[in-house]
Motif scaffolding. Sequence first.
Motif, short mmCIF file in Angstrom:
data_model
loop_
_atom_site.label_atom_id
_atom_site.label_comp_id
_atom_site.label_asym_id
_atom_site.label_seq_id
_atom_site.Cartn_x
_atom_site.Cartn_y
_atom_site.Cartn_z
N HIS A 138 0.80 -1.22 0.00
CA HIS A 138 0.00 0.00 0.00
C HIS A 138 0.84 1.27 0.00
O HIS A 138 0.29 2.37 -0.07
CB HIS A 138 -0.93 0.00 1.21
CG HIS A 138 -1.84 -1.19 1.25
ND1 HIS A 138 -2.88 -1.37 0.37
CD2 HIS A 138 -1.85 -2.29 2.06
CE1 HIS A 138 -3.51 -2.51 0.64
NE2 HIS A 138 -2.89 -3.09 1.66
N SER A 139 2.15 1.15 0.12
CA SER A 139 3.06 2.30 0.08
C SER A 139 4.28 1.91 -0.74
O SER A 139 4.64 0.73 -0.83
CB SER A 139 3.51 2.70 1.49
OG SER A 139 2.42 2.97 2.34
N SER A 140 4.92 2.89 -1.33
CA SER A 140 6.14 2.59 -2.09
C SER A 140 7.25 2.18 -1.13
O SER A 140 7.32 2.65 0.01
CB SER A 140 6.57 3.80 -2.90
OG SER A 140 7.14 4.79 -2.07
N ASP A 173 9.25 5.14 0.09
CA ASP A 173 8.65 5.88 1.20
C ASP A 173 8.79 5.12 2.51
O ASP A 173 9.01 5.72 3.58
CB ASP A 173 7.17 6.17 0.92
CG ASP A 173 6.96 7.24 -0.14
OD1 ASP A 173 7.93 7.96 -0.45
OD2 ASP A 173 5.83 7.37 -0.65
N THR A 216 -2.60 4.75 6.57
CA THR A 216 -2.36 3.52 5.82
C THR A 216 -2.29 2.31 6.74
O THR A 216 -1.57 2.32 7.75
CB THR A 216 -1.04 3.62 5.02
OG1 THR A 216 -1.13 4.73 4.13
CG2 THR A 216 -0.80 2.35 4.22
#
Length: 372
Positions: free
Chosen positions: A12-14, A17, A187
């Motif tokens: 759900h996140s790079s 990041d 998130t």
Amino acid sequence: MRKLGVSVYPNHSSVEDIIDYLKRAASYGYSRIFTCLLSVDYENPQKSIDEFKKMTQAAHQLGFEVIGDVNPEVFKAFDLSIQDLSFFKEIGFDGIRLDMGFTGFEEALMTFDPSRLLIELNCSAGNQSLTNILSYQPNKNFLVGCHNFYPHRGTGLSWEHFLNTSRLYKEHNLRTAAFVNSAVADTGPWPVNEGLCTVERHRDWPIDLQARDLWQTNLIDDVIIGNAFASEEELAALAAVDPYCLSLTVELEADVSPVEKEIVLDKLHVNRGDQSEYFLRSSQSRLDYKEHDFVPHNNPPILHPGDVVIDNSLYPRYSGELFVVLHEYVSDGKANLVARIPEEEIFLLENIKPWQKFKLIEKQEDHKEEKK
């Protein structure tokens, strides 16, 4: 050693990041990671695995321990056997958290796997699963526990249930963990953004207060931020909490003297063993400052729960002693009101035991943050 942790979700996140976040967390002393295989994209599993490997490699370089959430469906999706956990080791996990358990025998068997992974059980279940697993003689050196988090408002654990389930693990000397909630992070593993805490009453609390509430029970070892990404201020505030000694914030009175301020903020306080109904009593200061003249000032006729007072020189034997008020008390001008514990923290006073140590920390100005 009690640890602080963060949660990250490569699906759900790079990864870039996530690594930046881990670098910030590591700079504050965070040392464990929760992540989740339950929401892996099974349409493209190799991509997910590659992302996890990249994340865990960076995490290990930063000194993190990584534990991944799994369940029987994960074992089925990747065609895994409980008798060979090397798949998780290859991804870079140091342990696996069993969100849903097996029959008891399987969990015990996993603790003997050559991969030497930690097998983390779901503390929140509230059933006899731990007792059942222990009956199969696991290797307890590789058995730990971690509570759930609850994305849906209103579904977090009640305080009583949290205490009861946590006690069971500590009775068997097993390491425990629980989740706290960032106010700004958005998130998690699921598309619900209502916080990711273990205990429902914590959902809207400041992050440091959530942790202080968990640690003061002496039932939780590690505290993990459940949602990503917590702000710099939150990372710092949580890292500033002493996990071994309860701290209470205080708002100092405007006319507090330098010596009174020193007593309040610079001393480790010890609640006397002969517990009073009306006060927590920290008596050492009356010996340390026995030659000081505590001039009477700020003497309200009624003292309220959370008031912090120091007896003045009108009380020759008790002059210089610090008291934290537990119940409303009629004063007679011999106690100087020097500080107050904020209303939202007064409940912490109820659990301070005889001989327990505690600190008083000056309350800082609130810096409200907007969700991004």
